[in-house]
Design an enzyme around this catalytic site. Structure first.
Site, PDB file in Angstrom:
ATOM      1  N   HIS A  49      80.100  13.632  68.850  1.00 45.57           N
ATOM      2  CA  HIS A  49      79.776  12.002  67.994  1.00 45.57           C
ATOM      3  C   HIS A  49      79.713  12.469  66.569  1.00 45.57           C
ATOM      4  CE1 HIS A  49      78.524  11.378  72.058  1.00 45.57           C
ATOM      5  NE2 HIS A  49      79.296  10.060  72.070  1.00 45.57           N
ATOM      6  N   ASN A  52      86.223   8.785  77.506  1.00 50.43           N
ATOM      7  CA  ASN A  52      85.309   9.219  78.680  1.00 50.43           C
ATOM      8  C   ASN A  52      85.963   9.365  79.713  1.00 50.43           C
ATOM      9  OD1 ASN A  52      82.609   9.125  77.391  1.00 50.43           O
ATOM     10  ND2 ASN A  52      82.730   6.981  77.184  1.00 50.43           N
ATOM     11  N   SER A  76      81.091   5.070  72.933  1.00 52.68           N
ATOM     12  CA  SER A  76      79.836   5.487  72.015  1.00 52.68           C
ATOM     13  C   SER A  76      80.499   5.877  70.463  1.00 52.68           C
ATOM     14  CB  SER A  76      79.396   6.843  72.458  1.00 52.68           C
ATOM     15  OG  SER A  76      80.583   7.954  72.641  1.00 52.68           O
ATOM     16  N   ASP A 109      75.941  17.500  69.002  1.00 50.05           N
ATOM     17  CA  ASP A 109      76.616  17.786  70.327  1.00 50.05           C
ATOM     18  C   ASP A 109      78.158  17.917  70.164  1.00 50.05           C
ATOM     19  OD1 ASP A 109      77.615  15.415  69.341  1.00 50.05           O
ATOM     20  OD2 ASP A 109      76.620  13.996  70.963  1.00 50.05           O
ATOM     21  N   GLY A 119      79.252   5.714  76.583  1.00 46.80           N
ATOM     22  CA  GLY A 119      79.535   6.225  78.043  1.00 46.80           C
ATOM     23  C   GLY A 119      80.575   5.222  78.842  1.00 46.80           C
TER      24      GLY A 119
END
Length: 230
Positions: free
Chosen positions: A207, A123, A58, A204, A95
């Protein structure tokens, strides 16, 4: 005899001066040609078109960003600004894990990229996966790209200490180990200059916002530019 000697002396002197002028002229021409050749070489160092494949997660897939504002899109703009003939294929997926990248890479290599940028593993760590599996997957991707005659740029990552200091540090160091063992350049930390600035992250807190992506591109560019000139 004096007249003859004087004449010969003047003749030799004139001849010597003539040769000096010729030699000086040739030297000036040689220096000019060398300068032109140097200029041509510099311009042609990046003349061969380069195709760049970015295989990431991402952080490279413009998660939460407007299209065209992520560092990979900015890379294409940088190439144009630097007068470098190159194309960028962004095969990043939000992801994505190292296992997923390993599975997808063979098909992507059929495009015959000149350079493969691998930005994966984050991830894996966020899910607490075994570091040996992540290392094995990244090693396999590096090997596959090299076997396809592509140059590899490995992009490292750090994670928050959620899983303990030992896991966190071992995860970070595995990138350096892989880079050394496989003789590939390494960007130690994609978010260098970003991670310590909360204002550069989305809600979040994972990011980065668009303003952070030029910094991320600069981090990648330090390792990518030498590969483009080879």
């Amino acid at each position: 005899m004096q007249i003859i000697d004087s004449g010969l002396g003047n003749g030799f002197q004139n001849l010597t001066e003539g040769w000096r002028r010729k030699i000086a002229g040739h030297l000036r021409l040689a220096i000019l040609l060398l300068g032109l050749l140097s200029l041509v070489w510099t311009n042609n160092a990046y003349s061969a078109s380069k195709s760049i494949l970015v295989l990431g997660d991402s952080l490279s897939a413009e998660y939460g960003l407007a299209r065209g504002s992520g560092w990979v899109a900015l890379l294409q703009q940088r190439l144009k600004a630097e007068n470098i003939d190159g194309s960028v294929v962004n095969a990043s997926i939000s992801g994505e894990t190292s296992s997923g990248g390993k599975t997808r890479l063979p098909a992507l290599l059929q495009r015959r990229p000149d350079i493969v940028i691998i930005e994966l593993g984050g991830n894996d760590a966020l899910r607490g996966l075994q570091l040996s599996a992540t290392e094995s997957n990244l090693r396999a991707m590096i090997g596959a790209a090299q076997q396809a005659k592509a140059k590899v740029l490995l992009v490292g990552m750090r994670i928050p200490p959620n899983y303990g200091r030992d896991y966190t540090e071992k995860f970070f160091s595995l990138y350096a180990t892989l880079a050394k063992q496989n003789k590939v350049p390494l960007i130690p930390f994609l978010l260098d200059g970003v991670a310590d600035k909360p204002e550069l992250f989305q809600a979040d807190r994972i990011h980065p916002v668009a303003q952070a992506h030029p910094i991320m591109l600069n981090n990648v560019w330090t390792g990518l530019k030498p590969l483009l000139a080879k």
